[in-house]
Each structure stands twice: as C-alpha cells, then as structure tokens.
Design a protein around this motif. Structure first.
Motif, PDB file in Angstrom:
ATOM      1  N   THR A 132       8.419  -5.929 -13.037  1.00 36.80           N
ATOM      2  CA  THR A 132       8.813  -6.004 -14.446  1.00 36.80           C
ATOM      3  C   THR A 132       8.639  -4.651 -15.128  1.00 36.80           C
ATOM      4  OG1 THR A 132       8.124  -8.319 -14.528  1.00 36.80           O
ATOM      5  CG2 THR A 132       8.396  -7.176 -16.625  1.00 36.80           C
ATOM      6  N   ARG A 133       7.483  -4.029 -14.857  1.00 33.71           N
ATOM      7  CA  ARG A 133       7.249  -2.716 -15.463  1.00 33.71           C
ATOM      8  C   ARG A 133       8.320  -1.725 -15.023  1.00 33.71           C
ATOM      9  NH1 ARG A 133       1.747  -4.378 -14.963  1.00 33.71           N
ATOM     10  NH2 ARG A 133       1.649  -3.694 -12.805  1.00 33.71           N
ATOM     11  N   ARG A 134       8.686  -1.796 -13.755  1.00 35.52           N
ATOM     12  CA  ARG A 134       9.723  -0.893 -13.256  1.00 35.52           C
ATOM     13  C   ARG A 134      11.056  -1.169 -13.944  1.00 35.52           C
ATOM     14  NH1 ARG A 134      13.725  -1.175 -10.115  1.00 35.52           N
ATOM     15  NH2 ARG A 134      13.297  -3.236  -9.217  1.00 35.52           N
ATOM     16  N   LEU A 135      11.405  -2.436 -14.041  1.00 40.05           N
ATOM     17  CA  LEU A 135      12.683  -2.812 -14.647  1.00 40.05           C
ATOM     18  C   LEU A 135      12.770  -2.347 -16.095  1.00 40.05           C
ATOM     19  CD1 LEU A 135      13.022  -6.438 -13.227  1.00 40.05           C
ATOM     20  CD2 LEU A 135      14.654  -4.561 -12.873  1.00 40.05           C
ATOM     21  N   LEU A 136      11.652  -2.527 -16.815  1.00 38.20           N
ATOM     22  CA  LEU A 136      11.693  -2.235 -18.248  1.00 38.20           C
ATOM     23  C   LEU A 136      11.645  -0.742 -18.528  1.00 38.20           C
ATOM     24  CD1 LEU A 136       9.554  -5.168 -19.625  1.00 38.20           C
ATOM     25  CD2 LEU A 136      12.032  -4.885 -19.642  1.00 38.20           C
ATOM     26  N   ALA A 137      11.311   0.036 -17.503  1.00 40.31           N
ATOM     27  CA  ALA A 137      11.303   1.484 -17.675  1.00 40.31           C
ATOM     28  C   ALA A 137      12.667   2.087 -17.377  1.00 40.31           C
ATOM     29  CB  ALA A 137      10.241   2.099 -16.765  1.00 40.31           C
ATOM     30  N   LEU A 138      13.561   1.257 -16.893  1.00 38.23           N
ATOM     31  CA  LEU A 138      14.901   1.710 -16.519  1.00 38.23           C
ATOM     32  C   LEU A 138      15.683   2.155 -17.772  1.00 38.23           C
ATOM     33  CD1 LEU A 138      15.047   1.300 -13.536  1.00 38.23           C
ATOM     34  CD2 LEU A 138      16.386  -0.776 -13.909  1.00 38.23           C
ATOM     35  N   PRO A 139      16.548   3.131 -17.607  1.00 29.08           N
ATOM     36  CA  PRO A 139      17.496   3.381 -18.697  1.00 29.08           C
ATOM     37  C   PRO A 139      18.402   2.151 -18.798  1.00 29.08           C
ATOM     38  CG  PRO A 139      18.088   4.650 -16.759  1.00 29.08           C
ATOM     39  CD  PRO A 139      16.764   4.002 -16.464  1.00 29.08           C
ATOM     40  N   ASP A 140      18.766   1.779 -19.992  1.00 33.37           N
ATOM     41  CA  ASP A 140      19.546   0.550 -20.162  1.00 33.37           C
ATOM     42  C   ASP A 140      18.786  -0.637 -19.547  1.00 33.37           C
ATOM     43  OD1 ASP A 140      21.473  -1.171 -20.921  1.00 33.37           O
ATOM     44  OD2 ASP A 140      23.008  -0.470 -19.501  1.00 33.37           O
ATOM     45  N   ALA A 141      17.546  -0.772 -19.980  1.00 29.33           N
ATOM     46  CA  ALA A 141      16.651  -1.792 -19.418  1.00 29.33           C
ATOM     47  C   ALA A 141      17.148  -3.195 -19.739  1.00 29.33           C
ATOM     48  CB  ALA A 141      15.244  -1.608 -19.981  1.00 29.33           C
ATOM     49  N   PRO A 142      16.791  -4.153 -18.872  1.00 24.22           N
ATOM     50  CA  PRO A 142      17.223  -5.535 -19.098  1.00 24.22           C
ATOM     51  C   PRO A 142      16.611  -6.123 -20.365  1.00 24.22           C
ATOM     52  CG  PRO A 142      15.628  -5.410 -17.308  1.00 24.22           C
ATOM     53  CD  PRO A 142      16.028  -4.008 -17.628  1.00 24.22           C
ATOM     54  N   THR A 143      17.385  -6.985 -21.018  1.00 26.41           N
ATOM     55  CA  THR A 143      16.865  -7.679 -22.197  1.00 26.41           C
ATOM     56  C   THR A 143      16.532  -9.115 -21.852  1.00 26.41           C
ATOM     57  OG1 THR A 143      19.100  -8.316 -22.858  1.00 26.41           O
ATOM     58  CG2 THR A 143      18.230  -6.251 -23.750  1.00 26.41           C
ATOM     59  N   ALA A 144      16.837  -9.515 -20.614  1.00 27.13           N
ATOM     60  CA  ALA A 144      16.517 -10.872 -20.184  1.00 27.13           C
ATOM     61  C   ALA A 144      16.176 -10.836 -18.700  1.00 27.13           C
ATOM     62  CB  ALA A 144      17.687 -11.812 -20.424  1.00 27.13           C
ATOM     63  N   ILE A 145      15.284 -11.729 -18.301  1.00 28.66           N
ATOM     64  CA  ILE A 145      14.871 -11.797 -16.907  1.00 28.66           C
ATOM     65  C   ILE A 145      14.958 -13.236 -16.413  1.00 28.66           C
ATOM     66  CG2 ILE A 145      12.952 -11.435 -15.290  1.00 28.66           C
ATOM     67  CD1 ILE A 145      11.927  -9.236 -17.052  1.00 28.66           C
ATOM     68  N   LEU A 146      15.523 -13.372 -15.210  1.00 31.29           N
ATOM     69  CA  LEU A 146      15.524 -14.678 -14.551  1.00 31.29           C
ATOM     70  C   LEU A 146      14.568 -14.588 -13.372  1.00 31.29           C
ATOM     71  CD1 LEU A 146      16.625 -17.521 -14.019  1.00 31.29           C
ATOM     72  CD2 LEU A 146      18.540 -16.476 -12.784  1.00 31.29           C
ATOM     73  N   ALA A 147      13.502 -15.398 -13.426  1.00 31.30           N
ATOM     74  CA  ALA A 147      12.497 -15.369 -12.354  1.00 31.30           C
ATOM     75  C   ALA A 147      12.689 -16.577 -11.447  1.00 31.30           C
ATOM     76  CB  ALA A 147      11.087 -15.372 -12.934  1.00 31.30           C
ATOM     77  N   LEU A 148      12.660 -16.344 -10.148  1.00 32.60           N
ATOM     78  CA  LEU A 148      13.018 -17.427  -9.230  1.00 32.60           C
ATOM     79  C   LEU A 148      11.901 -18.415  -8.929  1.00 32.60           C
ATOM     80  CD1 LEU A 148      15.674 -16.108  -6.749  1.00 32.60           C
ATOM     81  CD2 LEU A 148      15.847 -17.101  -9.026  1.00 32.60           C
ATOM     82  N   ASP A 149      10.699 -18.140  -9.394  1.00 31.80           N
ATOM     83  CA  ASP A 149       9.711 -19.217  -9.384  1.00 31.80           C
ATOM     84  C   ASP A 149       8.665 -18.974 -10.454  1.00 31.80           C
ATOM     85  OD1 ASP A 149       7.384 -17.876  -8.422  1.00 31.80           O
ATOM     86  OD2 ASP A 149       8.081 -18.088  -6.370  1.00 31.80           O
TER      87      ASP A 149
END
Lengths: 359, 359
Positions: free
Chosen positions: A255-272
């Motif tokens: 999650t930390r990696r994803l949110l540090a991305l340029p154009d970071a996600p505004t929603a997350i789908l977690a598989l469990d």
DNA sequence: CCACAGATTGAGAACGTTCTCACCCAAGTG
DNA sequence: CACTTGGGTGAGAACGTTCTCAATCTGTGG
C-alpha cells in the motif's frame, strides 16, 4: 477415585462371554443387524453396559470398507476463510455420521503431496481439498483413481475428475471493480497477495493469456478486475497490481508503495480481509483517511468488517455454505453417486458500507 | 486420462505375490522392521511402486494398538482462539507423525459427551479437550480410565486426571483492570460473554464464593477483575458486570445498556475479541469515540486489533503456543510418560496501544 | 568337511469386528 | 404325520496388517 480403572477396553468376545452367547450374536445385538431374540439382546446390552464396552471402529472399518472419515486438506486452518469453511464441512459430515481428519498444507506442494498419501493410507472415504495454486494434478488424480473421491474447494484443478465448489471469482471481482469505477475512481489498485507472475500477464494478456490466468482463484479475480477496467475504457496499469505476499505486513508495504506512485490510486481492491487490514494499517501510518483519501473494498466479510470505522464494504462469499456444500457433495459421492462432475458456483453478495466513497 | 484406473487398493499380499516373496517378507521390506535381504527389499519395493501400493493403516493400528491420531474437541473451530490453538496442536502432532481428528462441541454438553464416545471408538491415542464450562467430569474421567490420556486446553476440570495448559486468567484480568484503574477510571465495566450466574456471586462472594468462581475461565477472570477493584478501594458494582451472551450483537446490546446507566462506565474490559467488536460497533452507533469517551481493553490479540483506529490495547495470550504445548504434553503421555499431572500456565502479555486513555 | 552363529524366510496366529453359512427349533400347512 | 417356513444361533472365514516362531540359508572358523 470413581469407578474401577480398566486399562484395555473389552472386546466383543469378552462381552459375549459375559452374556453367555457367541460373539456373532453379541455383534448382532450391539450392531443392530441380523436378528436376535429379545432375551439375548438384553443380556448382551446389559453385559456391554456393565463392562463399559466400546466397539472398535477400526475393526469395523476393515470389514465394511468405510471409515466414516472425511479428509480435509487446507492451506492454513488459521485463515478465517478456511476455518469457517471447515466448520461447514464438519457440520455436513457430522450430520450424516462422518468425522473429519484435518491436515494443513501451508501452501506447500510437497506437504500437500505427502498429506494425500497419509490420508489415503488412513482410507478416508473422501477428501475435501483446497489445493495450492500450483496443485499437483497427478497426485490428486492418483487418489481419485484409488477410489477416493475428491471435492475441490475454492480453487479448481483443470483436468481432475472431481466436483468443485466455489464462487464466480471473475464476475465478483469485476462487479467490485465496477462499483469503484462508478464512484468516479479512475486509478484503482489491485492487491492480490500472491502470484508474482500475474502482473506481466495482466499487461499484455491476449485472449489465450487471460483464459489461462483465470484458472486460479487469484488469477480469475485479476481477470475480472481487468474486464471491468477494459469495459469502462480505463487502461490497465500493471504497476497498480500488487502481489507482494499474503501477510498483513506485505499488504501494508504494498500500500505504501502504491500510494507513493505518481498518479497514485484513489481506490484499492483487496483480495482478502487480511490484506485489507494491511491497507488500513498503512493508511493510518501515512495519516491518510478512508474513504476520504482512499477507498477500499475487500473480499470476505470478516467479523470485524462491520464493527470498525469506517465499516468496510466487502464482497461477501457464502463461506460456510461453500464448505457445507462441498461436504454434502462429497458424501453423495462416497455413498455411491456417479453423476457427472459438477462445478457449483455459489452467489456472492456485495455489502455496501462506508469504506468506498465517490471521488 | 492418465495411468490405469484401479478401484480397489492392492494389499500387501498382492505385492508379495508380484515380488515372489511371502507377505511376511513383503511386510518387513516395506515396514522397515525385521531384516530383509537387499534383493528381496528391492523386489518388493519395485512391486509396490508398480502397483501403487499404500499400506492400510487401519490394519496396522489393529496390531500395534496405536492409531497415530489425536482427537481434538473444541467448542467452535470458527472462533479464532480455537483455530489458532488447533494450528498449534496440529503442528505439534504433525511434527511427531500424528494426525488430528476434529470435533466441534458447540458448548453443548450432550454433544461433548457423544463426541467423547465417538473418539473413544475410533481409538484415538489421546485427546485435547477445551471443555464446556459445565464439563462432564465423569465422562472425561471414563475416557481417561479407558486408557486414553487427556490434556485440557484453556479450561480446567477439577478432579480430572489430566494435564492442563492455559494462562493465569485471574492474574491477567487483574493486571488489565489495574491498568484501567491507574489511568484514573473508577467505573470499569466487565463484559464476560456468558455465565449469568456470575453477577450475583460477584456482589457478595465471601472467600468460598470467589474460589468457586475462579474454577472456570470466565469466573477466574471475573475474580481477577474483582481483585483489582477491591485492592484499589473501588466498590464492585454488579450492574457493571455484563453476561448477556457470546455473540457480537450481545456485546453491542450490553454496551448500550451499560452506557445508559447512571454513573456509566468510562472503561470496558472485554473478555474476548468478538465481544470487543460488539463494543466498538455500539460506540459507533452511539456516536461515542474510543478512547475519548470510553476506554476499551480486550483479551486476545486479534489480527485486526493493531490495524483498526484506534489500535486496540489487549491482553495477548500465547494461543498458538498453548495449543502446541497441549499437543506436546499429550504426545508425551501417549508415548508413555507417567509424570505427575502438570498444570502449565503460559505467560500473557499486555500490549498497550491506543484504545485505553487516561481520564 | 563339520559345526555353528547369524541373517533371512515363510507359515500361521493375532487384532476385533462383520459376514456367510449351516444348523436348530418352533410354528404353521397340507 | 411329513413338510415347509423363518427366526434365532454359533462356527468359522474374512479384512490387511504385524508378530511369533521354527526352518532354512549363508558364511566362518576349526
């Protein structure tokens, strides 16, 4: 001290002697087969009572060819998904007079193979298996060939002669993703938990690739996620698909990696649900709020999902029912059903709570 | 299709015939006992391989008197406490070559008794039991007398010849309560989950009463709670002890009732994590915040405890270790240990997070 | 070449049930 | 009375191993 201490359990022969009849008659009186006079039956039952007789089910199984035992092979009984499913299996088994022998496989192929051997040696009447993602089809098929029917839970193994019980993972993931898209999210991340090979496949799948992808549970959900994006005209971005590991810490790191991305996600789908906890933990650490900053949707309606703040929106699987159905299907096979193998898909339910908001 | 389909598994007699030796020699070659020439051994092993031979462990058990099976009796495998403990038991068993037969008792005495009978008939080598609160001592003792050792998990049964593994419930509850008192709370509620009879006993216990109280897990924790109050000079108030039921909804209802009281509690001690979820849910419903309005401490470090907001302060039990220790203790008995019965208490750990604040 | 110890082998018992079969006996039936 | 019928019974086989024991084989030393 209460009662007399007896070390060895009395056999039916002892009971017969005590009651003054033959072992055959004693067996009939206690086992409820054949015909016995009232007098003999009562004498035998009294003797059995007096001696604290317990029939030896091992000897019985040798004769009847039935152990009245179902083997259950799951990756990890600590995982709430499997403990709930096991409860369903056990209840179904118990209801029809069967017991359950449990083995954890730890997602380890070698362990799974070894466990199959052990359960076969124990002559379990049937097997419910939640196979590892890279299941050993031949090992499973060998068990089936030896006359032990198998029902697969949650995951499928192509080409195996077995019934299957699960959900429509692809449709469920697609639905969940669509809901996030409808809320206005254009950058939706997928937290899969495992299977590193997914990410590249997802980027340039080709029809063949997607189909192969859809063979595993995680793969099917990833395919559904992709379906939704493509249908909505959103270009799938491989870097938004994370497969760092199954533990909560892995999810937090992802999650930390994803949110540090340029154009970071505004929603997350977690598989469990465990992965969802990781997301929540990471958000708290980053000082970000759900759903104000990031929306979250997860698979599985964990017991805490409704109680936390904000209550978590989830894709609820009928986990108990999945297990119970697997148990019933298996017992049908054990008791001689030779219907064609079925692949049962139970319906999922999206429970909208407050962790996914419009953007 | 792969390989030939064989319905019945070959017996050692078939293998022996195929290898051109007697069943005795075949048995020795495969079972690793007695002495066999290299030539015979290889011939037998090759034949076994060819035929897909699997020894029948039922027949073996009949002879050796060991089933290499441990029975596990728990109230509900869905409860995270028991599923984690079971994992510990199963790992300990597996490590020494034993398997695990699982039965749920649903806190139902009749079911527990019936299950004991079934497991005795299966000739399990030993039993790990987490008994219902009103356990049937005689039924358990009868199993022990029949030569099947028992290890009790989590709860104790006075007068039973069995080892016990658990925590010091009284001390742990006292410690948790003391911490809340030190934070300045004077009105601390206890959410026990069950055992309606507790409340009156708690009000005028007398020494005898408290001791009797302490026999059950819930009772011991209630006693510890009381110890802390009394030591701090706070008068125990029976209406602050809730025992409405084990489900989350029960806990939520209990919380609402407690908070509507005149002189309502400013802190709550929940005896398990499911109850804590009920508290959290009720607080959200009432628009109250934790820990600003109400502090909360719970038993068991659930996987979500660290991830939610605020992170939950808990009394962590070494649940896995509890199960593993029970398994090891039981296997020692199975393998002939006749040490005196031990009552092992593993240490708990208070994990201070953010759900309990000073007042 | 013989005797002997030790390895190797197979026949058959044992484990505790259920199943098969032949037999006994009482109660009808013709 | 002879003949069937069928409930009730016990002896013994069967299930597939391991165990016991006596017999056979092998090699060694005298």
């Amino acid at each position: 001290m209460s009662g007399s201490v007896r070390r060895a359990m009395p056999s039916i022969e002892i009971v017969a002697k005590e009651a003054g009849v033959s072992t055959a008659t004693a067996g009939r009186a206690l086992g409820g087969y054949g015909s016995v006079s009232r007098k003999s039956r009562e004498a035998v039952q009294a003797a059995a009572e007096r001696l604290g007789y317990r029939p030896n089910s091992l000897a019985r199984s040798m004769i009847t060819g039935l152990t009245h035992t179902l083997g259950v092979l799951v990756p990890d009984i600590e995982n709430p998904f499997f403990s709930r499913a096991l409860r369903g299996i056990a209840d179904a088994a118990h209801e029809r007079g069967w017991e359950v022998l449990l083995v954890n496989t730890d997602e380890d192929l070698a362990l799974e193979r070894k466990a199959l051997g052990v359960l076969a040696e124990r002559r379990v009447d049937g097997l419910v298996v939640a196979p590892t993602d890279v299941a050993d089809r031949d090992a499973l098929q060998a068990v089936v060939d030896a006359g032990i029917p198998i029902v697969l839970l949650d995951r499928r193994v192509p080409g195996l002669d077995a019934d299957t019980v699960g959900i429509d993972n692809r449709a469920a993931a697609k639905d969940a993703t669509e809901r996030l898209l409808k809320l206005g999210h254009r950058s939706v991340a997928l937290l899969t938990g495992g299977d590193e090979k997914l990410r590249p496949k997802l980027s340039r799948p080709g029809l063949r690739g997607v189909e192969r992808l859809a063979a595993t549970t995680v793969g099917a959900r990833a395919a559904g996620y992709r379906d939704a994006l493509v249908e909505a005209g959103v270009e799938p971005r491989p870097e938004l698909v994370s497969a760092e590991g199954f533990r909560r810490e892995d999810a937090a790191a992802a999650t930390r990696r994803l949110l540090a991305l340029p154009d970071a996600p505004t929603a997350i789908l977690a598989l469990d649900s465990l992965l969802a906890l990781g997301v929540l933990q990471a958000l708290r650490g980053l000082g970000m709020r759900c759903p104000a900053d990031v929306s979250l949707v997860a698979f599985d309606d964990a017991d805490w999902a409704e109680a936390i703040s904000p209550p978590l929106s989830v894709v609820a699987q009928p986990i108990y029912e999945l297990g119970a159905e697997a148990g019933r299907l298996l017992l049908d096979r054990v008791q001689g059903s030779d219907k064609r193998f079925t692949h049962r898909r139970l319906p999922t339910r999206f429970i909208e709570r407050e962790s996914a908001a419009s953007r």
